[in-house]
Write an enzyme that holds these catalytic residues in place. Structure first.
Site, PDB file in Angstrom:
ATOM      1  N   PHE A   1       6.682 -10.394  68.103  1.00 37.49           N
ATOM      2  CA  PHE A   1       7.723 -11.006  67.275  1.00 37.49           C
ATOM      3  C   PHE A   1       7.312 -12.443  66.936  1.00 37.49           C
ATOM      4  CE2 PHE A   1       9.734 -14.034  70.217  1.00 37.49           C
ATOM      5  CZ  PHE A   1       9.151 -13.633  71.399  1.00 37.49           C
ATOM      6  N   GLY A   2       8.181 -13.114  66.212  1.00 34.02           N
ATOM      7  CA  GLY A   2       7.960 -14.542  65.912  1.00 34.02           C
ATOM      8  C   GLY A   2       6.626 -14.791  65.236  1.00 34.02           C
TER       9      GLY A   2
ATOM     10  N   LYS B   1      13.862 -10.036  77.277  1.00 33.77           N
ATOM     11  CA  LYS B   1      13.531 -11.065  78.274  1.00 33.77           C
ATOM     12  C   LYS B   1      14.104 -10.699  79.645  1.00 33.77           C
ATOM     13  CE  LYS B   1      13.382 -15.214  75.367  1.00 33.77           C
ATOM     14  NZ  LYS B   1      14.018 -16.537  75.200  1.00 33.77           N
TER      15      LYS B   1
ATOM     16  N   HIS C   1       2.210 -17.490  77.322  1.00 30.18           N
ATOM     17  CA  HIS C   1       2.946 -18.677  77.780  1.00 30.18           C
ATOM     18  C   HIS C   1       4.155 -18.304  78.630  1.00 30.18           C
ATOM     19  CE1 HIS C   1       3.926 -16.979  73.942  1.00 30.18           C
ATOM     20  NE2 HIS C   1       5.141 -17.472  73.986  1.00 30.18           N
TER      21      HIS C   1
ATOM     22  N   THR D   1      20.544 -16.099  78.957  1.00 24.82           N
ATOM     23  CA  THR D   1      20.118 -15.411  77.742  1.00 24.82           C
ATOM     24  C   THR D   1      20.891 -14.106  77.626  1.00 24.82           C
ATOM     25  OG1 THR D   1      18.195 -14.550  76.524  1.00 24.82           O
ATOM     26  CG2 THR D   1      18.264 -14.080  78.859  1.00 24.82           C
TER      27      THR D   1
ATOM     28  N   ASP E   1       3.683 -14.223  66.361  1.00 26.50           N
ATOM     29  CA  ASP E   1       2.584 -13.403  66.912  1.00 26.50           C
ATOM     30  C   ASP E   1       1.522 -13.007  65.889  1.00 26.50           C
ATOM     31  OD1 ASP E   1       3.491 -13.505  69.488  1.00 26.50           O
ATOM     32  OD2 ASP E   1       4.383 -11.512  69.495  1.00 26.50           O
TER      33      ASP E   1
ATOM     34  N   ASP F   1      12.976 -22.183  77.161  1.00 28.57           N
ATOM     35  CA  ASP F   1      12.820 -22.560  75.762  1.00 28.57           C
ATOM     36  C   ASP F   1      11.331 -22.529  75.442  1.00 28.57           C
ATOM     37  OD1 ASP F   1      13.941 -23.127  73.314  1.00 28.57           O
ATOM     38  OD2 ASP F   1      13.805 -25.297  73.549  1.00 28.57           O
TER      39      ASP F   1
END
Ligand code: IMP
Length: 194
Positions: A148-149, A12, A176, A7, A151, A68
């Site tokens: 983010f995403g 992360k 997760h 990545t 959330d 992923d």
């Protein structure tokens, strides 16, 4: 020991470096000179995580891992799932994805969903998979501004706030990705003591 994380996501990298500590030296793709757009063409999270780890391992001959993540919504037969990043199209934003999910969820009474992360590790030429997941519900309107995403539309089971309302400190303990990362870390720590 050096371990490449497939990545370039700074967040992360910091997160995992913090959890794993200094027994392993976590390195990004850019640090090993990999600037390729690694394909994510498989139809499962496991497949994509392995694809990315194998790509890096075969070209750079290093110990490495890749992850992923997907949001699996029961009433949408597991969508967006492996397509979570590009659910509303190749160049879409987080907001576009949320709008698409909320539209598809209109009128649905079953709001159950699962966030799932799979990490594929290749070390000493062997492959290992680690999974973390958290159940929750999809709400009807966005709430909260952190994270983010997806959330702002996901409330984990046992909580009354979305991931975006609770803030990163709590989210990063229960998410997760945190659970999958803990499994990877436990494995690496037990591997180092052999
Ligand atoms: P990735 O595999 O970590 O790049 O995640 C794929 C996509 O899943 C992201 O682009 C986000 O849309 C979504 N996603 C992954 N993790 C999270 C999370 O913790 N919260 C909300 N959305 C997430």
């Amino acid at each position: 020991m050096d371990l490449v994380f497939a990545t370039n996501n700074k967040h992360k990298l910091e997160e995992i470096t913090h959890i794993i500590g200094n027994q392993y030296h976590i390195i990004s793709l850019h640090e090993i000179g990999c600037f390729d757009e690694i394909p994510e063409t498989e139809e499962t999270l496991e497949g994509n995580a392995l694809l990315k780890a194998r790509y890096v391992h075969s070209r750079f001959h290093c110990h490495c891992f890749a992850d992923d993540t997907g949001l699996e919504i029961e009433a949408l037969n597991g969508e967006p799932g492996v397509y979570s990043a590009r659910y509303a199209g190749e160049q879409c934003s987080f907001e576009d994805n949320i709008v698409k999910v909320l539209q598809k969820m209109e009128g649905k009474t079953n709001r159950k969903a699962l966030f799932r992360t799979v990490i594929a590790l290749i070390i000493h030429e062997k492959e290992f998979l680690f999974e973390g997941s958290i159940k929750g519900t999809i709400i009807e309107n966005k709430k909260g501004i952190s994270g983010f995403g997806y959330d702002p539309i996901f409330i984990p089971v046992g909580y009354s706030e979305t991931f975006a309302e609770m803030g990163n400190d709590l989210k990063n303990q229960i998410s997760h990705r945190a659970l999958a990362t803990q499994k990877l870390t436990q494995f690496l720590q037990s591997a180092i003591s052999y």
